[in-house]
Design a protein around this motif. Structure first.
Motif, mmCIF file in Angstrom:
data_model
loop_
_atom_site.group_PDB
_atom_site.id
_atom_site.type_symbol
_atom_site.label_atom_id
_atom_site.label_comp_id
_atom_site.label_asym_id
_atom_site.label_seq_id
_atom_site.Cartn_x
_atom_site.Cartn_y
_atom_site.Cartn_z
ATOM 1 N N ALA A 126 20.223 33.980 19.481
ATOM 2 C CA ALA A 126 20.356 33.632 18.072
ATOM 3 C C ALA A 126 19.962 34.813 17.187
ATOM 4 O O ALA A 126 20.595 35.080 16.154
ATOM 5 C CB ALA A 126 19.490 32.410 17.745
ATOM 6 N N ASN A 127 18.940 35.526 17.620
ATOM 7 C CA ASN A 127 18.491 36.690 16.849
ATOM 8 C C ASN A 127 19.533 37.800 16.829
ATOM 9 O O ASN A 127 19.764 38.423 15.782
ATOM 10 C CB ASN A 127 17.185 37.225 17.424
ATOM 11 C CG ASN A 127 16.697 38.459 16.689
ATOM 12 O OD1 ASN A 127 16.324 38.400 15.530
ATOM 13 N ND2 ASN A 127 16.714 39.604 17.369
ATOM 14 N N ILE A 128 20.195 38.058 17.968
ATOM 15 C CA ILE A 128 21.152 39.171 17.979
ATOM 16 C C ILE A 128 22.394 38.848 17.145
ATOM 17 O O ILE A 128 23.053 39.759 16.643
ATOM 18 C CB ILE A 128 21.548 39.617 19.406
ATOM 19 C CG1 ILE A 128 22.299 38.518 20.159
ATOM 20 C CG2 ILE A 128 20.329 40.092 20.173
ATOM 21 C CD1 ILE A 128 22.867 38.993 21.486
ATOM 22 N N ILE A 129 22.713 37.556 16.995
ATOM 23 C CA ILE A 129 23.828 37.206 16.116
ATOM 24 C C ILE A 129 23.473 37.533 14.668
ATOM 25 O O ILE A 129 24.263 38.124 13.919
ATOM 26 C CB ILE A 129 24.207 35.718 16.264
ATOM 27 C CG1 ILE A 129 24.708 35.431 17.676
ATOM 28 C CG2 ILE A 129 25.267 35.337 15.230
ATOM 29 C CD1 ILE A 129 25.933 36.203 18.098
ATOM 30 N N GLY A 130 22.261 37.171 14.257
ATOM 31 C CA GLY A 130 21.819 37.516 12.908
ATOM 32 C C GLY A 130 21.733 39.014 12.717
ATOM 33 O O GLY A 130 22.097 39.539 11.653
ATOM 34 N N MET A 131 21.271 39.709 13.733
ATOM 35 C CA MET A 131 21.192 41.173 13.706
ATOM 36 C C MET A 131 22.586 41.783 13.536
ATOM 37 O O MET A 131 22.809 42.675 12.708
ATOM 38 C CB MET A 131 20.555 41.651 15.006
ATOM 39 C CG MET A 131 20.425 43.137 15.191
ATOM 40 S SD MET A 131 19.649 43.442 16.813
ATOM 41 C CE MET A 131 19.796 45.231 16.875
ATOM 42 N N ALA A 132 23.544 41.269 14.314
ATOM 43 C CA ALA A 132 24.919 41.761 14.224
ATOM 44 C C ALA A 132 25.515 41.485 12.849
ATOM 45 O O ALA A 132 26.237 42.320 12.285
ATOM 46 C CB ALA A 132 25.781 41.112 15.303
ATOM 47 N N ALA A 133 25.208 40.311 12.291
ATOM 48 C CA ALA A 133 25.729 39.969 10.970
ATOM 49 C C ALA A 133 25.212 40.942 9.916
ATOM 50 O O ALA A 133 25.977 41.417 9.058
ATOM 51 C CB ALA A 133 25.338 38.539 10.605
ATOM 52 N N GLY A 134 23.917 41.249 9.979
ATOM 53 C CA GLY A 134 23.355 42.190 9.016
ATOM 54 C C GLY A 134 23.979 43.570 9.127
ATOM 55 O O GLY A 134 24.303 44.210 8.110
ATOM 56 N N LEU A 135 24.182 44.028 10.349
ATOM 57 C CA LEU A 135 24.795 45.341 10.554
ATOM 58 C C LEU A 135 26.249 45.341 10.097
ATOM 59 O O LEU A 135 26.731 46.329 9.520
ATOM 60 C CB LEU A 135 24.690 45.733 12.029
ATOM 61 C CG LEU A 135 23.269 46.108 12.487
ATOM 62 C CD1 LEU A 135 23.162 46.075 14.008
ATOM 63 C CD2 LEU A 135 22.898 47.494 11.955
ATOM 64 N N ALA A 136 26.971 44.234 10.338
ATOM 65 C CA ALA A 136 28.356 44.145 9.878
ATOM 66 C C ALA A 136 28.427 44.186 8.356
ATOM 67 O O ALA A 136 29.346 44.776 7.781
ATOM 68 C CB ALA A 136 29.006 42.866 10.413
#
Length: 309
Positions: A50-60
């Motif tokens: 769940a954390n890496i999805i949020g991380m990916a969203a922020g980077l995107a």
């Protein structure tokens, strides 16, 4: 297929500074060359999908194109809310590279079988779902993914699958590929099930039944134009997928045919409404759940009444 997809992440990173990789508790040697060459664009996180999805969203949101890899069930069941809210709601270009689509992780049992992943992600606005048939098509998927403006789920098989795709057919997200011609029935398949669909079509041809095969590598957005054009010219449709019979490719085909007002018989081949029992190999579960060329052949004959036109 997984190794091909990850190698392509590295190749894309060389071409485009927006590309980065995020893994979740993967092996220590995963993409070691990319980590060495682009340490600022390589992230290996722990068991925190769940954390890496949020991380990916922020980077995107900052202009990057994140490629995320872990086991399919962890990218779907475990962090569905984050995929829906962080990625799809904001329509961000993150790529979910899902290892072990379908029954690949049969040795680990039902907790690791991605049997409903297409169904739950197909319901999300803005999500794109792709399931290549072999490693060579995977290369074309990855090339096409770079500038795709929406979130994308890329469903991987176990690897080592027979190569049946052809470079001359090209690849375009949302455009199905016809891989066999025929006017008696239309077999619509996705992922590695296309290999078995082609085998079934050859068996049917030996008995004088001409079955077209449409490789629907993109389940969403569905290529309605190709589907309806071929369906209109055949007597019945059979869908096949390494997924629950409900909610996935077969359901998408039924919806498309129904919405178009096309009066065609549609028979679906997929997993039943149960969790597959037992452990073992992927091939064992495919056989025991009827995901075979022989069943496709028999289902086509049932759909057309056992006779060629």
């Amino acid at each position: 297929m997984r190794q091909t997809s990850l190698k392509m992440v590295h190749e894309l990173a060389r071409k485009d500074p927006r590309v980065l990789f995020i893994g979740s508790d993967l092996g220590a040697g995963t993409l070691a060359d990319m980590k060495k060459e682009f340490p600022d664009r390589f992230f290996m996180e722990g068991v925190c999908e769940a954390n890496i999805i949020g991380m990916a969203a922020g980077l995107a949101m900052e202009g990057y194109v994140p490629y995320i890899n872990t086991i399919a069930t962890f990218l779907t069941r475990r962090c569905f809310e984050q995929v829906a809210i962080d990625l799809c709601l904001h329509d961000l270009p993150a790529r979910l590279i899902a290892s072990g689509g379908g029954l690949v992780y049969a040795p680990l049992g039902p907790t690791h079988l991605a049997m409903e992943d297409i169904a739950i992600l197909r319901a999300l606005p803005n999500m794109t779902i792709v399931a290549p048939v072999d490693a060579e098509e995977m290369v074309r998927v990855m090339e096409a993914s770079l500038d795709w403006p929406h979130p994308m789920y890329i469903r991987l098989a176990k690897g080592g699958d027979p190569v049946v795709s052809r470079a001359e057919n090209g690849f375009e997200i949302g455009r199905a590929i016809q891989m066999a011609e025929g006017s008696d029935a239309l077999i619509v398949s996705t992922g590695v099930m296309t290999t078995r669909a082609l085998e079934a079509a050859r068996s049917l041809a030996a008995d004088g039944v001409a079955a077209a095969v449409l490789h629907m590598h993109t389940i969403k957005p569905l290529d309605a134009e190709a589907l309806l054009r071929l369906a209109s010219a055949t007597r019945a449709i059979v869908t096949v997928e390494e997924h629950l019979a409900s909610g996935g490719l077969g359901t998408a085909v039924l919806e498309c045919v129904s919405d178009a007002g096309l009066a065609k018989r549609v028979l679906r081949i997929g997993l039943g409404d149960v969790f597959p029992e037992g452990y073992g190999s992927q091939e064992h579960l495919l056989q025991s759940n009827g995901l075979t060329a022989a069943r496709i052949r028999d289902t086509v004959l049932t759909a057309i009444g056992g006779r060629a036109s």
